[in-house]
Design an enzyme around this catalytic site. Structure first.
Site, PDB file in Angstrom:
ATOM      1  N   THR A   1       0.908  -1.152   0.000  1.00 27.55           N
ATOM      2  CA  THR A   1       0.000   0.000   0.000  1.00 27.55           C
ATOM      3  C   THR A   1       0.923   1.172   0.000  1.00 27.55           C
ATOM      4  O   THR A   1       2.004   1.075   0.564  1.00 27.55           O
ATOM      5  CB  THR A   1      -0.815   0.012   1.320  1.00 27.55           C
ATOM      6  OG1 THR A   1      -1.824  -0.980   1.242  1.00 27.55           O
ATOM      7  CG2 THR A   1      -1.457   1.352   1.613  1.00 27.55           C
TER       8      THR A   1
ATOM      9  N   ARG B   1     -14.609  -6.641  -0.196  1.00 27.68           N
ATOM     10  CA  ARG B   1     -13.726  -6.501   0.969  1.00 27.68           C
ATOM     11  C   ARG B   1     -13.087  -5.101   0.982  1.00 27.68           C
ATOM     12  O   ARG B   1     -12.619  -4.599  -0.029  1.00 27.68           O
ATOM     13  CB  ARG B   1     -12.643  -7.577   0.907  1.00 27.68           C
ATOM     14  CG  ARG B   1     -11.658  -7.545   2.084  1.00 27.68           C
ATOM     15  CD  ARG B   1     -10.429  -6.741   1.782  1.00 27.68           C
ATOM     16  NE  ARG B   1      -9.406  -6.894   2.814  1.00 27.68           N
ATOM     17  CZ  ARG B   1      -8.301  -6.157   2.895  1.00 27.68           C
ATOM     18  NH1 ARG B   1      -8.057  -5.241   1.996  1.00 27.68           N
ATOM     19  NH2 ARG B   1      -7.433  -6.354   3.853  1.00 27.68           N
ATOM     20  N   VAL B   2     -13.099  -4.496   2.143  1.00 26.75           N
ATOM     21  CA  VAL B   2     -12.430  -3.214   2.337  1.00 26.75           C
ATOM     22  C   VAL B   2     -11.425  -3.386   3.464  1.00 26.75           C
ATOM     23  O   VAL B   2     -11.730  -3.996   4.486  1.00 26.75           O
ATOM     24  CB  VAL B   2     -13.464  -2.114   2.685  1.00 26.75           C
ATOM     25  CG1 VAL B   2     -12.778  -0.842   3.158  1.00 26.75           C
ATOM     26  CG2 VAL B   2     -14.348  -1.817   1.474  1.00 26.75           C
ATOM     27  N   GLY B   3     -10.233  -2.860   3.274  1.00 27.12           N
ATOM     28  CA  GLY B   3      -9.198  -3.005   4.292  1.00 27.12           C
ATOM     29  C   GLY B   3      -9.119  -1.802   5.219  1.00 27.12           C
ATOM     30  O   GLY B   3     -10.090  -1.051   5.391  1.00 27.12           O
ATOM     31  N   ASP B   4      -7.954  -1.623   5.789  1.00 27.22           N
ATOM     32  CA  ASP B   4      -7.754  -0.533   6.752  1.00 27.22           C
ATOM     33  C   ASP B   4      -7.481   0.815   6.090  1.00 27.22           C
ATOM     34  O   ASP B   4      -7.715   1.866   6.691  1.00 27.22           O
ATOM     35  CB  ASP B   4      -6.550  -0.865   7.655  1.00 27.22           C
ATOM     36  CG  ASP B   4      -5.271  -1.052   6.836  1.00 27.22           C
ATOM     37  OD1 ASP B   4      -5.326  -1.767   5.805  1.00 27.22           O
ATOM     38  OD2 ASP B   4      -4.225  -0.493   7.205  1.00 27.22           O
TER      39      ASP B   4
ATOM     40  N   THR C   1       0.526  -0.416   6.738  1.00 29.28           N
ATOM     41  CA  THR C   1       0.436  -1.330   5.602  1.00 29.28           C
ATOM     42  C   THR C   1       0.447  -2.755   6.148  1.00 29.28           C
ATOM     43  O   THR C   1       0.860  -2.992   7.275  1.00 29.28           O
ATOM     44  CB  THR C   1       1.576  -1.089   4.584  1.00 29.28           C
ATOM     45  OG1 THR C   1       1.430  -2.007   3.490  1.00 29.28           O
ATOM     46  CG2 THR C   1       2.951  -1.272   5.194  1.00 29.28           C
ATOM     47  N   GLY C   2      -0.042  -3.674   5.329  1.00 26.20           N
ATOM     48  CA  GLY C   2      -0.110  -5.060   5.784  1.00 26.20           C
ATOM     49  C   GLY C   2      -1.550  -5.508   5.931  1.00 26.20           C
ATOM     50  O   GLY C   2      -2.458  -4.884   5.369  1.00 26.20           O
TER      51      GLY C   2
ATOM     52  N   GLY D   1      -4.907  -5.635   6.593  1.00 30.40           N
ATOM     53  CA  GLY D   1      -5.793  -4.577   7.063  1.00 30.40           C
ATOM     54  C   GLY D   1      -6.732  -4.987   8.175  1.00 30.40           C
ATOM     55  O   GLY D   1      -7.036  -4.191   9.072  1.00 30.40           O
TER      56      GLY D   1
HETATM   57  N1  ASP Z   1      -3.423  -2.654   4.265  1.00 27.04           N
HETATM   58  C1  ASP Z   1      -3.934  -2.978   2.976  1.00 27.04           C
HETATM   59  C2  ASP Z   1      -5.253  -3.660   3.111  1.00 27.04           C
HETATM   60  O1  ASP Z   1      -5.382  -4.519   3.970  1.00 27.04           O
HETATM   61  C3  ASP Z   1      -3.057  -3.848   2.157  1.00 27.04           C
HETATM   62  C4  ASP Z   1      -1.601  -3.632   2.255  1.00 27.04           C
HETATM   63  O2  ASP Z   1      -1.093  -2.747   2.884  1.00 27.04           O
HETATM   64  O3  ASP Z   1      -0.908  -4.405   1.652  1.00 27.04           O
HETATM   65  O4  ASP Z   1      -6.113  -3.406   2.323  1.00 27.04           O
END
Ligand code: ASP
Length: 345
Positions: free
Chosen positions: A205, A233-236, A256-257, A259
């Site tokens: 991200t 799906r919606v992340g953070d 990032t990571g 979510g």
């Molecule tokens: N944080 C983002 C999500 O979960 C994805 C990512 O950072 O790789 O949508």
């Protein structure tokens, strides 16, 4: 893109050298007043920071810098940001983005399709509507009404290849759940594995935070989320307080990571609140990572999360669960990609 390279693409090799000398993770970033700074996630951040710097170096506003900066990544070929990114498991690219300024103004979009610059739509939501968040077809309608072109619904060549490859197995692995906790795995549904067969993490991200010459903070965050995710799906990243938070008195943080696990602890807000209590950005990021790891138990091994924070003094800190996360920094005296501290290999 190789996130495992430690210091790379610095414009000046002498700068890279000086980073290696001071120690990659631990440099002291006490900032001279009036010195702007921009930091962002992963190696794409190097290019994004350059665009942000064009604004910051001339005394421009951090808000403009963080928008223009991440637009660079949104327009690049990228696994996980912008329209060229990997699709959801039904084959559609859906985008999430958020932006926040020094006055607690914030805007975001989620599950947005066929728009090249979701970050700019998020800014319009912030500036032109009474709301904070628009999603799906409503967000798209708003974008079109605001003059953003509707791009063709097609996958980039690379994303098509990745998708075709993924379809061969269509492997849905439930996310890592701590079975001893009260969390019911059934609530979480099927997901693509977050670690791909080649060992790369299935995410990326761009999150960016900046302080301008006036000392004001802003942040932005934009992503296509987890590759091959469930539709809808919606992340953070578009959730204010999870993927991004800015408090101009204290500092700013982005994530990032995975979510789901950032949302679970209101990650970026947590980091800013920890800085309010006197922790350095790195200590605050570390504490938030430890909180996630405690919740996940041994399943923390299966996920990656990283936080990136900047405080009002211009000090920078990051922390990740796993090795491999790096962040890009640009100040007057420094342009580099720096590996984050982490808990495990
Ligand atoms: N944080 C983002 C999500 O979960 C994805 C990512 O950072 O790789 O949508």
């Amino acid at each position: 893109m190789n996130r495992r390279k430690f210091v790379k693409a610095s414009a000046f090799s002498s700068m890279a050298l000086s980073i290696q000398k001071i120690g990659a993770c631990n440099f002291d970033s006490a900032v001279v007043k009036d010195n702007p700074i921009v930091i962002s996630t992963w190696d794409a951040g190097l290019r994004a920071n350059k665009a942000a710097w064009q604004i910051l170096k001339d005394g421009g506003r951090a808000l403009d810098a963080v928008e223009k900066g991440v637009m660079v990544t949104e327009a690049e070929q990228n696994c996980c940001v912008g329209l060229s990114a990997n699709p959801d498991r039904d084959g559609f690219v859906t985008l999430d983005a958020s932006i926040m300024d020094e006055y607690f103004n914030c805007g975001s979009v989620a599950f947005l399709e066929r728009i090249k610059h979701p970050i700019s739509v998020a800014r319009r939501v912030m500036e032109k509507t009474p709301h904070v968040m628009l999603v799906g077809s409503g967000a798209q309608e708003f974008a079109v009404a605001e003059g953003f072109p509707l791009e063709p619904q097609e996958l980039s060549e690379q994303a098509q290849k990745n998708y075709d490859n993924w379809l061969k197995k269509s492997k849905y692995t439930p996310p890592a759940i701590n079975v001893e906790s009260q969390i019911n795995p059934k609530n979480h549904g099927p997901f693509a594995p977050y670690k791909l067969d080649n060992g790369e993490w299935n995410h990326d991200t761009i999150g960016m935070v900046a302080m301008d010459a006036k000392g004001n903070l802003s942040g932005s965050c934009t992503t296509s989320g987890a590759g091959f995710k469930m539709r809808g799906r919606v992340g953070d990243s578009p959730i204010i307080g999870a993927g991004l938070f800015v408090d101009n008195e204290i500092g700013a943080c982005t994530a990032t990571g995975q979510g789901e696990d950032v949302i679970r602890i209101a990650g970026s807000h947590t980091v800013v609140e920890l800085m309010r209590q006197g922790l350095s950005p790195e200590e605050a990021c570390q504490k938030a990572i430890e909180r996630i790891m405690k919740i996940k138990g041994k399943d923390a091994e299966k996920i990656q999360v990283a936080f990136l924070a900047l405080n009002k003094k211009g000090e920078v800190g990051t922390y990740a669960i796993h090795k491999g996360f790096s962040y890009a920094i640009k100040r007057n005296d420094l342009e580099a990609l720096i590996p984050s501290k982490y808990k495990m290999e």
